[in-house]
Write a protein that holds these residues in place. Structure first.
Motif, PDB file in Angstrom:
ATOM      1  N   ILE A 176       0.834  21.563  -8.190  1.00 30.12           N
ATOM      2  CA  ILE A 176       1.929  20.827  -8.827  1.00 30.12           C
ATOM      3  C   ILE A 176       3.169  21.705  -8.963  1.00 30.12           C
ATOM      4  O   ILE A 176       4.308  21.258  -8.797  1.00 30.12           O
ATOM      5  CB  ILE A 176       1.469  20.292 -10.199  1.00 30.12           C
ATOM      6  N   GLU A 177       2.961  22.981  -9.283  1.00 31.84           N
ATOM      7  CA  GLU A 177       4.114  23.867  -9.408  1.00 31.84           C
ATOM      8  C   GLU A 177       4.767  24.158  -8.053  1.00 31.84           C
ATOM      9  O   GLU A 177       5.974  24.396  -7.971  1.00 31.84           O
ATOM     10  CB  GLU A 177       3.679  25.193 -10.059  1.00 31.84           C
ATOM     11  N   LYS A 178       3.986  24.120  -6.981  1.00 29.84           N
ATOM     12  CA  LYS A 178       4.513  24.427  -5.659  1.00 29.84           C
ATOM     13  C   LYS A 178       5.337  23.273  -5.099  1.00 29.84           C
ATOM     14  O   LYS A 178       6.386  23.488  -4.487  1.00 29.84           O
ATOM     15  CB  LYS A 178       3.361  24.772  -4.726  1.00 29.84           C
ATOM     16  N   HIS A 179       4.870  22.023  -5.267  1.00 25.81           N
ATOM     17  CA  HIS A 179       5.533  20.846  -4.687  1.00 25.81           C
ATOM     18  C   HIS A 179       6.331  20.127  -5.759  1.00 25.81           C
ATOM     19  O   HIS A 179       5.797  19.764  -6.814  1.00 25.81           O
ATOM     20  CB  HIS A 179       4.498  19.894  -4.080  1.00 25.81           C
ATOM     21  N   LYS A 180       7.608  19.909  -5.466  1.00 24.86           N
ATOM     22  CA  LYS A 180       8.467  19.206  -6.400  1.00 24.86           C
ATOM     23  C   LYS A 180       8.280  17.692  -6.353  1.00 24.86           C
ATOM     24  O   LYS A 180       8.363  17.008  -7.374  1.00 24.86           O
ATOM     25  CB  LYS A 180       9.939  19.526  -6.085  1.00 24.86           C
ATOM     26  N   SER A 181       8.034  17.143  -5.171  1.00 22.32           N
ATOM     27  CA  SER A 181       7.832  15.692  -5.008  1.00 22.32           C
ATOM     28  C   SER A 181       6.337  15.414  -4.780  1.00 22.32           C
ATOM     29  O   SER A 181       5.726  15.990  -3.847  1.00 22.32           O
ATOM     30  CB  SER A 181       8.632  15.148  -3.818  1.00 22.32           C
ATOM     31  N   ILE A 182       5.784  14.579  -5.602  1.00 21.25           N
ATOM     32  CA  ILE A 182       4.351  14.254  -5.532  1.00 21.25           C
ATOM     33  C   ILE A 182       4.215  12.741  -5.366  1.00 21.25           C
ATOM     34  O   ILE A 182       4.825  11.964  -6.115  1.00 21.25           O
ATOM     35  CB  ILE A 182       3.608  14.738  -6.788  1.00 21.25           C
ATOM     36  N   LYS A 234       0.809  -1.220   0.000  1.00 21.68           N
ATOM     37  CA  LYS A 234       0.000   0.000   0.000  1.00 21.68           C
ATOM     38  C   LYS A 234       0.848   1.279   0.000  1.00 21.68           C
ATOM     39  O   LYS A 234       0.304   2.372   0.191  1.00 21.68           O
ATOM     40  CB  LYS A 234      -0.909   0.009   1.244  1.00 21.68           C
ATOM     41  N   ALA A 235       2.150   1.141  -0.197  1.00 20.65           N
ATOM     42  CA  ALA A 235       3.020   2.323  -0.170  1.00 20.65           C
ATOM     43  C   ALA A 235       2.740   3.220  -1.379  1.00 20.65           C
ATOM     44  O   ALA A 235       2.391   2.748  -2.468  1.00 20.65           O
ATOM     45  CB  ALA A 235       4.485   1.902  -0.161  1.00 20.65           C
ATOM     46  N   MET A 236       2.881   4.541  -1.186  1.00 18.82           N
ATOM     47  CA  MET A 236       2.612   5.508  -2.262  1.00 18.82           C
ATOM     48  C   MET A 236       3.809   5.607  -3.215  1.00 18.82           C
ATOM     49  O   MET A 236       4.967   5.494  -2.797  1.00 18.82           O
ATOM     50  CB  MET A 236       2.314   6.884  -1.656  1.00 18.82           C
ATOM     51  N   LYS A 237       3.484   5.828  -4.484  1.00 14.20           N
ATOM     52  CA  LYS A 237       4.519   5.954  -5.516  1.00 14.20           C
ATOM     53  C   LYS A 237       4.870   7.438  -5.722  1.00 14.20           C
ATOM     54  O   LYS A 237       4.033   8.314  -5.593  1.00 14.20           O
ATOM     55  CB  LYS A 237       4.025   5.361  -6.829  1.00 14.20           C
ATOM     56  N   THR A 238       6.117   7.688  -6.080  1.00 13.84           N
ATOM     57  CA  THR A 238       6.601   9.046  -6.330  1.00 13.84           C
ATOM     58  C   THR A 238       6.602   9.319  -7.837  1.00 13.84           C
ATOM     59  O   THR A 238       7.089   8.496  -8.626  1.00 13.84           O
ATOM     60  CB  THR A 238       8.015   9.228  -5.764  1.00 13.84           C
ATOM     61  N   LEU A 239       6.067  10.466  -8.207  1.00 12.38           N
ATOM     62  CA  LEU A 239       6.073  10.851  -9.631  1.00 12.38           C
ATOM     63  C   LEU A 239       7.465  11.321 -10.043  1.00 12.38           C
ATOM     64  O   LEU A 239       8.124  12.072  -9.311  1.00 12.38           O
ATOM     65  CB  LEU A 239       5.055  11.966  -9.879  1.00 12.38           C
TER      66      LEU A 239
END
Length: 252
Positions: free
Chosen positions: A241-247, A180-185
């Motif tokens: 999206i522009e504010k956060h570099k890691s999503i 269930k871990a989240m993936k990084t874009l």
């Protein structure tokens, strides 16, 4: 009358002959004695009050502990001689004739075995009330055992099973968290999504600019409000999206 007398003579039965007398019934031999006893005790209570009896003596009264059982009196020494035999000396050893039977064998075992050890008592009152010391828990008998302080086998086995179950549970929890871990874009995916959102915003904004100035119908008002909501949502997403570099994206 003659006819009546003749009829009466015909009806009357003839007189029966007299039978000889029967012998008398049973007569008890004690008849006279019974009569005498009855006449003797017939007028006992005809006087005033009961019959006079002997009055008990005032010296013959019930004394204390007179009804309790009493022990037989001890036998006294006769002519200065002891009734019990003298004790044998310490150097005396009984002569035991051993035979091959269980009676003599048991007798020898009883004679030669060690005497019983005295039992330990605890006296807790001044009246002498006592109780056994071993079952009371005050006697330290368990610390003298060979396996005192050693952990039993069933306890160690149970602890190992509990530890193994805990490790298996932790492993299953970690596996579920990994699934269930989240993936990084990646940066490329983030740039593509940002470009697509801006493209959609331009298209919707172009459609919004083409709306008529006068919104006199209900459909025009509803269409204008829908376009404004879409533009507002797209602007919010582009700014996030522009504010956060890691999503991070969670699997649903």
């Amino acid at each position: 009358m003659a006819a009546q007398s003749a009829r009466e003579g015909v009806c009357d039965p003839p007189p029966r002959p007299e039978q000889p007398g029967k012998p008398g019934g049973y007569i008890s031999k004690l008849r006279e004695l019974v009569k005498h006893e009855a006449e003797k005790n017939k007028s006992q209570w005809k006087t005033m009050g009961p019959a006079k009896v002997a009055v008990p003596s005032p010296k013959d009264f019930l004394q204390k502990r007179s009804k309790e059982p009493k022990l037989a009196p001890k036998k006294k020494e006769q002519d200065g001689k002891r009734l019990l035999p003298l004790l044998p000396p310490r150097t005396y050893h009984p002569v035991v004739h051993i035979k091959k039977n269980f009676i003599n064998k048991n007798a020898v075992a009883v004679i030669t075995r060690e005497p019983k050890k005295p039992r330990h008592f605890c006296v807790d009152t001044r009246q002498g009330d006592k109780y056994l010391l071993e079952p009371s828990g005050l006697f330290p008998k368990y610390i003298k055992k060979r396996n005192y302080g050693v952990l039993p086998k069933y306890v160690t086995r149970r602890n190992e099973e509990m530890k193994r179950e805990e490790e298996e549970y932790q492993a299953s929890v970690l596996e579920q968290l990994k699934k269930k871990a989240m993936k990084t874009l990646s940066e490329e995916e983030r740039t593509n999504i940002l470009k697509a959102l801006k493209r959609n915003w331009e298209e919707i904004n172009h459609e919004y600019q083409r709306l008529p100035v006068l919104t006199d119908t209900r459909y025009k008002r509803m269409h204008k409000e829908e376009l404004e909501l879409k533009l507002k949502q797209l602007e919010h997403d582009i700014a996030a999206i522009e504010k956060h570099k890691s999503i991070y994206i969670a699997d649903v």
